[in-house]
Design a protein around this motif. Structure first.
Motif, short mmCIF file in Angstrom:
data_model
loop_
_atom_site.label_atom_id
_atom_site.label_comp_id
_atom_site.label_asym_id
_atom_site.label_seq_id
_atom_site.Cartn_x
_atom_site.Cartn_y
_atom_site.Cartn_z
N LEU A 50 -11.49 1.07 -26.21
CA LEU A 50 -10.99 2.30 -26.35
C LEU A 50 -10.56 2.94 -25.09
CD1 LEU A 50 -10.24 4.50 -28.37
CD2 LEU A 50 -12.33 5.68 -27.74
N GLY A 51 -11.23 2.53 -23.85
CA GLY A 51 -10.89 2.91 -22.52
C GLY A 51 -9.47 2.33 -22.33
N TYR A 52 -9.32 1.05 -22.62
CA TYR A 52 -7.96 0.29 -22.39
C TYR A 52 -6.95 0.89 -23.09
CZ TYR A 52 -4.78 -3.84 -22.40
OH TYR A 52 -3.63 -4.38 -22.11
N LEU A 53 -7.21 1.39 -24.31
CA LEU A 53 -6.32 1.70 -25.23
C LEU A 53 -5.72 2.99 -24.79
CD1 LEU A 53 -7.45 0.97 -28.94
CD2 LEU A 53 -5.74 -0.10 -27.43
N ILE A 54 -6.64 4.00 -24.30
CA ILE A 54 -6.43 5.33 -23.76
C ILE A 54 -5.88 5.55 -22.34
CG2 ILE A 54 -7.09 7.61 -23.56
CD1 ILE A 54 -8.85 7.27 -26.15
N SER A 55 -6.56 4.62 -21.47
CA SER A 55 -6.22 4.94 -20.14
C SER A 55 -6.22 3.51 -19.54
CB SER A 55 -7.53 5.52 -19.39
OG SER A 55 -7.65 7.02 -19.69
N PRO A 56 -5.21 2.61 -19.76
CA PRO A 56 -5.32 1.31 -19.43
C PRO A 56 -5.61 0.79 -17.67
CG PRO A 56 -3.18 1.91 -20.03
CD PRO A 56 -4.02 2.86 -20.36
N ASP A 57 -5.22 1.91 -17.13
CA ASP A 57 -5.22 1.77 -15.39
C ASP A 57 -6.54 2.12 -14.76
OD1 ASP A 57 -2.70 0.74 -15.66
OD2 ASP A 57 -1.87 2.91 -15.41
N GLN A 58 -7.63 2.62 -15.88
CA GLN A 58 -8.95 3.19 -15.41
C GLN A 58 -9.78 1.88 -15.61
OE1 GLN A 58 -10.50 6.56 -17.49
NE2 GLN A 58 -12.37 6.12 -16.59
N ALA A 59 -10.51 1.62 -14.38
CA ALA A 59 -11.39 0.52 -14.53
C ALA A 59 -12.92 1.23 -15.17
CB ALA A 59 -11.99 0.14 -13.21
N ALA A 60 -13.23 0.22 -16.18
CA ALA A 60 -14.42 0.54 -16.63
C ALA A 60 -15.40 -0.75 -17.23
CB ALA A 60 -14.33 1.30 -18.15
N ILE A 105 -16.51 12.88 -15.03
CA ILE A 105 -16.92 12.00 -13.71
C ILE A 105 -17.28 10.89 -14.48
CG2 ILE A 105 -17.72 13.90 -12.14
CD1 ILE A 105 -20.41 13.63 -13.74
N SER A 106 -17.11 10.44 -15.74
CA SER A 106 -17.37 9.23 -15.96
C SER A 106 -16.23 8.83 -17.36
CB SER A 106 -18.74 9.02 -16.85
OG SER A 106 -18.83 9.88 -18.06
N SER A 107 -16.35 7.52 -17.83
CA SER A 107 -15.46 7.26 -19.01
C SER A 107 -15.75 7.85 -20.34
CB SER A 107 -15.11 5.80 -18.93
OG SER A 107 -14.62 5.42 -20.01
N TRP A 108 -15.23 8.99 -20.84
CA TRP A 108 -15.62 9.55 -22.11
C TRP A 108 -14.84 8.70 -23.03
CZ3 TRP A 108 -11.66 10.35 -25.48
CH2 TRP A 108 -10.43 10.59 -24.87
N GLU A 109 -14.01 7.68 -22.82
CA GLU A 109 -13.37 7.04 -23.70
C GLU A 109 -14.21 5.70 -23.96
OE1 GLU A 109 -9.88 8.14 -20.81
OE2 GLU A 109 -12.14 7.60 -20.66
N GLY A 110 -14.79 5.28 -23.01
CA GLY A 110 -15.89 4.14 -23.10
C GLY A 110 -16.89 4.64 -23.83
N THR A 152 -1.84 -4.60 -25.23
CA THR A 152 -1.12 -5.42 -24.27
C THR A 152 0.22 -5.74 -24.31
OG1 THR A 152 -3.24 -6.40 -23.94
CG2 THR A 152 -1.40 -7.66 -23.02
N SER A 153 0.68 -6.14 -25.53
CA SER A 153 2.00 -6.43 -26.09
C SER A 153 2.87 -5.01 -25.92
CB SER A 153 2.16 -6.74 -27.61
OG SER A 153 1.91 -5.93 -28.39
N GLN A 154 2.34 -3.86 -26.14
CA GLN A 154 2.98 -2.80 -25.79
C GLN A 154 3.41 -2.59 -24.42
OE1 GLN A 154 0.86 0.81 -26.51
NE2 GLN A 154 2.61 2.02 -27.15
N LEU A 155 2.38 -2.70 -23.56
CA LEU A 155 2.30 -2.43 -22.07
C LEU A 155 3.34 -3.48 -21.34
CD1 LEU A 155 -1.27 -1.58 -20.93
CD2 LEU A 155 0.52 -0.32 -21.40
#
Length: 160
Positions: A50-60, A105-110, A152-155
């Motif tokens: 979910l972190g990748y889907l919403i914020s692909p540039d944010q490390a988690a 301050i943290s990954s709500w998506e994660g 990934t295919s979209q990006l």
């Protein structure tokens, strides 16, 4: 400030370890080692996806997502078994409030991804016959892989 740096990073790890010890032991008793491990890893992966889907540039990393998945599983199994030693409703509300409060301050998506993936897997494990548990966990893994492939295919602009 990065969530993994300084005092917050250490505190974050300590809280994750505390919840893994507290919730993990109870959920593992209900599920057994193998199904518990599958739930934990799929929750971690769900948080990362979910972190990748919403914020692909944010490390988690996904460890907090796994803990949120355990919280969802604890809630579901407490309800299913009519056994609530730690106040499952109070616990899940605490996790949801923390997800909102810590969003900056943290990954709500994660956190949300782990909660959703762990909750979905726990629902299957709690309500489906035991012979369908592999399909439940395998289905979640397949769904997460498909979501990553599509994003990934979209990006990259590639066609799957």
């Amino acid at each position: 400030m990065e969530p993994t740096s300084g005092g917050f990073g250490i505190l974050h790890i300590i809280f994750n370890m505390y919840w893994l010890w507290s919730l993990g032991r109870v959920v593992e008793q209900v599920l057994g080692r193998l199904r518990f491990t599958a739930l934990y890893l799929l929750s971690a992966l769900g948080g990362s996806v979910l972190g990748y889907l919403i914020s692909p540039d944010q490390a988690a990393v996904g460890a907090s997502g796994a803990i949120f998945g355990l919280a969802a599983a604890y809630f579901i199994f407490s309800r299913r078994l009519n056994h609530d030693p730690a106040g499952a409703t109070r616990l899940i509300v605490t996790f949801l409030v923390w997800m909102v409060v810590s969003a900056g301050i943290s990954s709500w998506e994660g956190h949300l991804g782990g909660l959703l993936a762990g909750g979905a897997v726990a629902l299957g494990l709690a309500h489906l016959p035991r012979k369908q548990h592999l399909a439940t966990t395998g289905g979640m893994l397949l769904l997460l892989i498909i979501l990553v492939a599509l994003k990934t295919s979209q990006l990259t602009g590639a066609l799957i």
